[in-house]
Design a protein around this motif. Structure first.
Motif, PDB file in Angstrom:
ATOM      1  N   HIS A  70     -22.468   6.705  11.298  1.00  0.00           N
ATOM      2  CA  HIS A  70     -21.782   6.441  12.561  1.00  0.00           C
ATOM      3  C   HIS A  70     -20.654   5.431  12.336  1.00  0.00           C
ATOM      4  O   HIS A  70     -20.705   4.271  12.747  1.00  0.00           O
ATOM      5  N   ASP A  71     -19.632   5.909  11.638  1.00  0.00           N
ATOM      6  CA  ASP A  71     -18.461   5.104  11.302  1.00  0.00           C
ATOM      7  C   ASP A  71     -17.243   6.019  11.306  1.00  0.00           C
ATOM      8  O   ASP A  71     -17.369   7.247  11.331  1.00  0.00           O
ATOM      9  N   ASP A 198     -24.542   1.900  16.785  1.00  0.00           N
ATOM     10  CA  ASP A 198     -23.663   1.761  15.618  1.00  0.00           C
ATOM     11  C   ASP A 198     -22.209   2.052  15.970  1.00  0.00           C
ATOM     12  O   ASP A 198     -21.289   1.468  15.401  1.00  0.00           O
ATOM     13  N   ALA A 202     -18.170   0.685  15.132  1.00  0.00           N
ATOM     14  CA  ALA A 202     -17.114   1.577  14.658  1.00  0.00           C
ATOM     15  C   ALA A 202     -15.861   1.479  15.517  1.00  0.00           C
ATOM     16  O   ALA A 202     -14.741   1.367  15.003  1.00  0.00           O
ATOM     17  N   THR A 206     -13.157  -1.420  13.516  1.00  0.00           N
ATOM     18  CA  THR A 206     -12.325  -0.661  12.586  1.00  0.00           C
ATOM     19  C   THR A 206     -10.859  -1.020  12.789  1.00  0.00           C
ATOM     20  O   THR A 206     -10.348  -0.962  13.907  1.00  0.00           O
TER      21      THR A 206
END
Length: 276
Positions: A70-71, A198, A202, A206
Protein backbone atom coordinates in the motif's frame (compact mmCIF):
# COMPACT_ATOMS: atom_id res chain seq x y z
CA UNK A 1 -15.78 -9.80 -11.98
CA UNK A 2 -13.30 -8.26 -14.40
CA UNK A 3 -9.89 -8.34 -12.77
CA UNK A 4 -6.21 -8.07 -13.65
CA UNK A 5 -3.71 -10.07 -11.60
CA UNK A 6 -0.52 -8.20 -10.72
CA UNK A 7 2.98 -9.67 -10.49
CA UNK A 8 2.59 -10.11 -6.74
CA UNK A 9 -0.74 -11.91 -7.08
CA UNK A 10 -3.20 -9.11 -6.33
CA UNK A 11 -6.51 -9.12 -8.23
CA UNK A 12 -7.32 -5.57 -9.32
CA UNK A 13 -10.99 -5.03 -10.15
CA UNK A 14 -11.75 -2.75 -13.09
CA UNK A 15 -14.62 -1.38 -15.17
CA UNK A 16 -14.15 -1.05 -18.92
CA UNK A 17 -17.05 0.56 -20.78
CA UNK A 18 -17.42 1.81 -24.32
CA UNK A 19 -16.06 1.12 -27.81
CA UNK A 20 -12.71 -0.66 -27.77
CA UNK A 21 -11.43 1.54 -30.61
CA UNK A 22 -12.36 4.82 -28.88
CA UNK A 23 -9.82 6.93 -27.01
CA UNK A 24 -9.62 5.65 -23.43
CA UNK A 25 -9.98 7.80 -20.33
CA UNK A 26 -8.59 6.07 -17.24
CA UNK A 27 -9.75 7.19 -13.80
CA UNK A 28 -7.83 6.75 -10.53
CA UNK A 29 -9.90 7.28 -7.38
CA UNK A 30 -9.17 8.90 -4.03
CA UNK A 31 -8.68 7.46 -0.56
CA UNK A 32 -10.46 5.38 0.81
CA UNK A 33 -12.96 5.02 -2.02
CA UNK A 34 -13.33 2.92 -5.17
CA UNK A 35 -13.96 3.25 -8.89
CA UNK A 36 -17.62 3.91 -8.01
CA UNK A 37 -16.61 7.43 -7.03
CA UNK A 38 -16.24 8.19 -10.76
CA UNK A 39 -19.87 7.44 -11.68
CA UNK A 40 -20.59 11.01 -12.75
CA UNK A 41 -17.56 11.04 -15.03
CA UNK A 42 -17.80 7.49 -16.36
CA UNK A 43 -21.35 7.91 -17.63
CA UNK A 44 -20.72 11.41 -19.00
CA UNK A 45 -17.64 10.49 -21.02
CA UNK A 46 -19.13 7.20 -22.16
CA UNK A 47 -21.99 9.21 -23.65
CA UNK A 48 -19.42 11.46 -25.34
CA UNK A 49 -18.05 8.46 -27.23
CA UNK A 50 -14.98 7.63 -25.13
CA UNK A 51 -13.87 4.31 -23.72
CA UNK A 52 -13.87 4.72 -19.94
CA UNK A 53 -11.84 2.60 -17.54
CA UNK A 54 -11.60 2.74 -13.75
CA UNK A 55 -10.12 0.34 -11.24
CA UNK A 56 -10.31 -0.26 -7.50
CA UNK A 57 -6.92 0.33 -5.91
CA UNK A 58 -5.43 -2.68 -4.12
CA UNK A 59 -7.14 -3.13 -0.77
CA UNK A 60 -10.01 -0.87 -1.84
CA UNK A 61 -13.44 -1.71 -3.21
CA UNK A 62 -13.53 -5.11 -4.89
CA UNK A 63 -9.78 -5.61 -5.29
CA UNK A 64 -7.85 -8.08 -3.13
CA UNK A 65 -7.44 -7.03 0.50
CA UNK A 66 -3.75 -7.81 0.78
CA UNK A 67 -1.71 -6.83 3.82
CA UNK A 68 1.11 -5.10 1.99
CA UNK A 69 2.00 -3.03 -1.06
CA UNK A 70 0.00 0.00 0.00
CA UNK A 71 2.44 2.58 -1.34
CA UNK A 72 2.65 4.76 -4.43
CA UNK A 73 5.07 2.50 -6.31
CA UNK A 74 2.69 -0.44 -6.01
CA UNK A 75 -0.29 1.76 -6.86
CA UNK A 76 1.49 2.93 -10.01
CA UNK A 77 2.54 -0.59 -10.94
CA UNK A 78 -1.04 -1.85 -10.47
CA UNK A 79 -2.30 0.90 -12.77
CA UNK A 80 0.35 -0.08 -15.30
CA UNK A 81 -0.84 -3.69 -15.09
CA UNK A 82 -4.39 -2.61 -15.92
CA UNK A 83 -3.34 -0.42 -18.86
CA UNK A 84 -1.12 -3.18 -20.25
CA UNK A 85 -3.71 -5.92 -19.86
CA UNK A 86 -6.31 -3.82 -21.67
CA UNK A 87 -3.68 -2.54 -24.14
CA UNK A 88 -4.76 1.06 -23.62
CA UNK A 89 -3.00 3.58 -25.87
CA UNK A 90 -3.25 7.36 -26.25
CA UNK A 91 -5.02 7.28 -22.91
CA UNK A 92 -6.03 10.29 -20.87
CA UNK A 93 -5.36 9.62 -17.19
CA UNK A 94 -7.50 11.42 -14.62
CA UNK A 95 -6.75 11.16 -10.91
CA UNK A 96 -8.55 12.62 -7.92
CA UNK A 97 -6.78 13.25 -4.59
CA UNK A 98 -4.64 10.16 -3.88
CA UNK A 99 -5.45 9.07 -7.41
CA UNK A 100 -3.74 12.20 -8.68
CA UNK A 101 -0.58 11.05 -6.96
CA UNK A 102 -1.05 7.60 -8.46
CA UNK A 103 -1.29 9.08 -11.96
CA UNK A 104 1.80 11.23 -11.46
CA UNK A 105 3.86 8.32 -10.12
CA UNK A 106 2.57 6.02 -12.90
CA UNK A 107 3.64 8.36 -15.72
CA UNK A 108 6.99 9.17 -14.09
CA UNK A 109 7.73 5.52 -13.28
CA UNK A 110 6.41 3.81 -16.42
CA UNK A 111 6.77 6.52 -19.04
CA UNK A 112 4.25 8.20 -21.32
CA UNK A 113 4.31 5.73 -24.21
CA UNK A 114 0.63 4.88 -23.59
CA UNK A 115 -0.37 8.35 -22.35
CA UNK A 116 -1.72 11.30 -24.35
CA UNK A 117 -2.68 13.68 -21.54
CA UNK A 118 -3.43 13.71 -17.84
CA UNK A 119 -5.55 15.65 -15.36
CA UNK A 120 -5.08 15.72 -11.61
CA UNK A 121 -8.02 16.95 -9.55
CA UNK A 122 -7.69 18.14 -5.93
CA UNK A 123 -4.56 16.02 -5.95
CA UNK A 124 -2.02 15.36 -3.20
CA UNK A 125 1.21 16.25 -5.08
CA UNK A 126 3.76 17.61 -4.62
CA UNK A 127 3.79 16.70 -0.89
CA UNK A 128 1.11 16.97 1.80
CA UNK A 129 3.01 16.64 5.08
CA UNK A 130 4.89 19.55 6.59
CA UNK A 131 8.69 19.28 6.42
CA UNK A 132 11.60 21.70 6.49
CA UNK A 133 11.50 21.71 2.69
CA UNK A 134 7.69 21.94 2.64
CA UNK A 135 6.79 24.43 5.38
CA UNK A 136 3.28 24.97 4.01
CA UNK A 137 2.28 21.34 4.49
CA UNK A 138 0.00 19.90 7.15
CA UNK A 139 1.56 18.72 10.42
CA UNK A 140 2.24 14.99 10.63
CA UNK A 141 -0.05 14.88 13.67
CA UNK A 142 -3.03 15.48 11.38
CA UNK A 143 -2.34 12.25 9.53
CA UNK A 144 -1.46 10.39 12.71
CA UNK A 145 -4.96 11.25 13.93
CA UNK A 146 -6.43 9.93 10.66
CA UNK A 147 -4.66 6.62 11.28
CA UNK A 148 -5.90 6.47 14.87
CA UNK A 149 -9.48 6.97 13.74
CA UNK A 150 -9.20 4.35 10.98
CA UNK A 151 -7.73 1.87 13.46
CA UNK A 152 -10.30 2.48 16.19
CA UNK A 153 -13.64 3.49 14.64
CA UNK A 154 -13.44 3.97 10.92
CA UNK A 155 -17.21 3.46 10.50
CA UNK A 156 -17.86 6.73 12.30
CA UNK A 157 -14.85 8.46 10.74
CA UNK A 158 -16.10 7.48 7.29
CA UNK A 159 -19.37 9.23 8.02
CA UNK A 160 -17.84 12.34 9.56
CA UNK A 161 -15.43 13.04 6.67
CA UNK A 162 -18.03 13.24 3.86
CA UNK A 163 -20.61 14.85 6.15
CA UNK A 164 -18.12 17.63 6.85
CA UNK A 165 -14.98 18.76 5.03
CA UNK A 166 -14.79 16.40 2.02
CA UNK A 167 -17.78 17.88 0.20
CA UNK A 168 -17.79 21.13 2.14
CA UNK A 169 -21.06 20.26 3.85
CA UNK A 170 -19.72 22.00 6.97
CA UNK A 171 -20.05 25.33 5.12
CA UNK A 172 -23.27 27.26 5.83
CA UNK A 173 -23.99 27.81 2.12
CA UNK A 174 -23.61 24.14 1.14
CA UNK A 175 -26.50 21.94 2.31
CA UNK A 176 -25.63 18.32 3.01
CA UNK A 177 -26.67 15.61 0.56
CA UNK A 178 -27.27 12.47 2.59
CA UNK A 179 -27.04 10.16 -0.41
CA UNK A 180 -23.49 11.33 -1.18
CA UNK A 181 -22.49 10.88 2.46
CA UNK A 182 -23.85 7.35 2.58
CA UNK A 183 -22.30 6.43 -0.78
CA UNK A 184 -18.89 7.65 0.46
CA UNK A 185 -19.37 5.58 3.62
CA UNK A 186 -20.37 2.53 1.57
CA UNK A 187 -17.29 2.73 -0.62
CA UNK A 188 -14.97 3.25 2.31
CA UNK A 189 -16.34 0.34 4.31
CA UNK A 190 -15.97 -1.99 1.32
CA UNK A 191 -12.20 -1.65 1.57
CA UNK A 192 -9.60 -2.97 3.98
CA UNK A 193 -8.78 -1.10 7.18
CA UNK A 194 -5.12 -2.15 6.72
CA UNK A 195 -4.97 -0.74 3.20
CA UNK A 196 -6.59 2.49 4.34
CA UNK A 197 -4.31 2.77 7.38
CA UNK A 198 -1.17 2.36 5.28
CA UNK A 199 -2.62 4.49 2.49
CA UNK A 200 -2.61 7.52 4.77
CA UNK A 201 1.18 7.36 4.85
CA UNK A 202 1.27 6.86 1.08
CA UNK A 203 -0.82 9.92 0.25
CA UNK A 204 0.62 12.21 2.93
CA UNK A 205 4.33 11.41 2.98
CA UNK A 206 5.13 10.63 -0.66
CA UNK A 207 7.13 13.43 -2.29
CA UNK A 208 6.17 13.75 -5.96
CA UNK A 209 8.50 16.65 -6.76
CA UNK A 210 10.85 14.69 -9.01
CA UNK A 211 7.97 12.75 -10.58
CA UNK A 212 6.28 15.97 -11.66
CA UNK A 213 9.49 17.24 -13.23
CA UNK A 214 9.77 14.12 -15.42
CA UNK A 215 6.33 14.44 -17.03
CA UNK A 216 6.15 16.18 -20.40
CA UNK A 217 2.64 15.33 -21.61
CA UNK A 218 -0.01 18.05 -21.13
CA UNK A 219 -1.41 17.97 -17.59
CA UNK A 220 -4.44 19.91 -16.37
CA UNK A 221 -4.19 20.71 -12.65
CA UNK A 222 -7.69 21.31 -11.25
CA UNK A 223 -8.26 22.41 -7.65
CA UNK A 224 -10.86 24.21 -5.58
CA UNK A 225 -9.66 27.03 -3.35
CA UNK A 226 -11.97 25.86 -0.54
CA UNK A 227 -10.44 22.38 -0.41
CA UNK A 228 -10.33 21.41 3.29
CA UNK A 229 -8.65 18.04 2.70
CA UNK A 230 -5.77 18.94 0.36
CA UNK A 231 -5.21 22.67 0.93
CA UNK A 232 -4.92 24.58 -2.33
CA UNK A 233 -1.87 26.76 -1.74
CA UNK A 234 0.48 23.88 -0.96
CA UNK A 235 -0.65 21.64 -3.79
CA UNK A 236 -2.02 22.70 -7.16
CA UNK A 237 0.02 25.87 -7.84
CA UNK A 238 3.23 24.09 -6.83
CA UNK A 239 2.46 21.06 -9.02
CA UNK A 240 1.65 23.23 -12.01
CA UNK A 241 5.01 25.00 -11.69
CA UNK A 242 6.93 21.73 -11.50
CA UNK A 243 5.27 20.21 -14.56
CA UNK A 244 6.87 20.86 -17.96
CA UNK A 245 3.49 21.26 -19.64
CA UNK A 246 1.07 21.95 -16.81
CA UNK A 247 -2.00 24.20 -16.77
CA UNK A 248 -3.54 25.33 -13.50
CA UNK A 249 -7.30 25.81 -13.25
CA UNK A 250 -8.59 27.12 -9.94
CA UNK A 251 -12.23 26.88 -8.86
CA UNK A 252 -13.46 29.48 -6.42
CA UNK A 253 -15.30 27.97 -3.47
CA UNK A 254 -15.17 24.37 -4.74
CA UNK A 255 -14.57 21.59 -2.16
CA UNK A 256 -12.28 18.58 -2.27
CA UNK A 257 -15.02 16.33 -3.61
CA UNK A 258 -15.77 18.63 -6.53
CA UNK A 259 -15.83 15.88 -9.20
CA UNK A 260 -19.09 14.79 -7.56
CA UNK A 261 -20.68 17.96 -6.20
CA UNK A 262 -19.59 20.09 -9.19
CA UNK A 263 -19.63 17.38 -11.84
CA UNK A 264 -21.19 19.51 -14.59
CA UNK A 265 -18.37 22.06 -14.40
CA UNK A 266 -15.57 19.54 -13.95
CA UNK A 267 -16.81 17.31 -16.77
CA UNK A 268 -17.15 20.21 -19.20
CA UNK A 269 -13.64 21.45 -18.44
CA UNK A 270 -12.16 17.97 -18.72
CA UNK A 271 -13.89 17.47 -22.07
CA UNK A 272 -12.55 20.76 -23.39
CA UNK A 273 -9.05 19.84 -22.24
CA UNK A 274 -9.18 16.35 -23.77
CA UNK A 275 -10.49 17.61 -27.11
CA UNK A 276 -8.38 20.74 -27.14
Amino acid sequence: MDTVTTRDGVNIFFKDWGPRDAQPIVFSHGWPLSSDDWDAQMVFFLNEGFRVVAHDRRGHGRSTQVADGHDMDHYADDLAAVTAALDLREAVHVGHSTGGGEVVRYIARHGAERVAKAAIIAAVPPLMVKTDANPGGLPKEVFDDFQTQVATNRAQFYHDVPAGPFYGFNRPDRPAMEGLILNWWRQGMMGSAKAHYDGIIAFSQTDFTEDLKKIDVPVLVMHGDDDQIVPYEDSAPLSAKLLRNGTLKTYKGFPHGMPTTEAATINADLLAFIRG
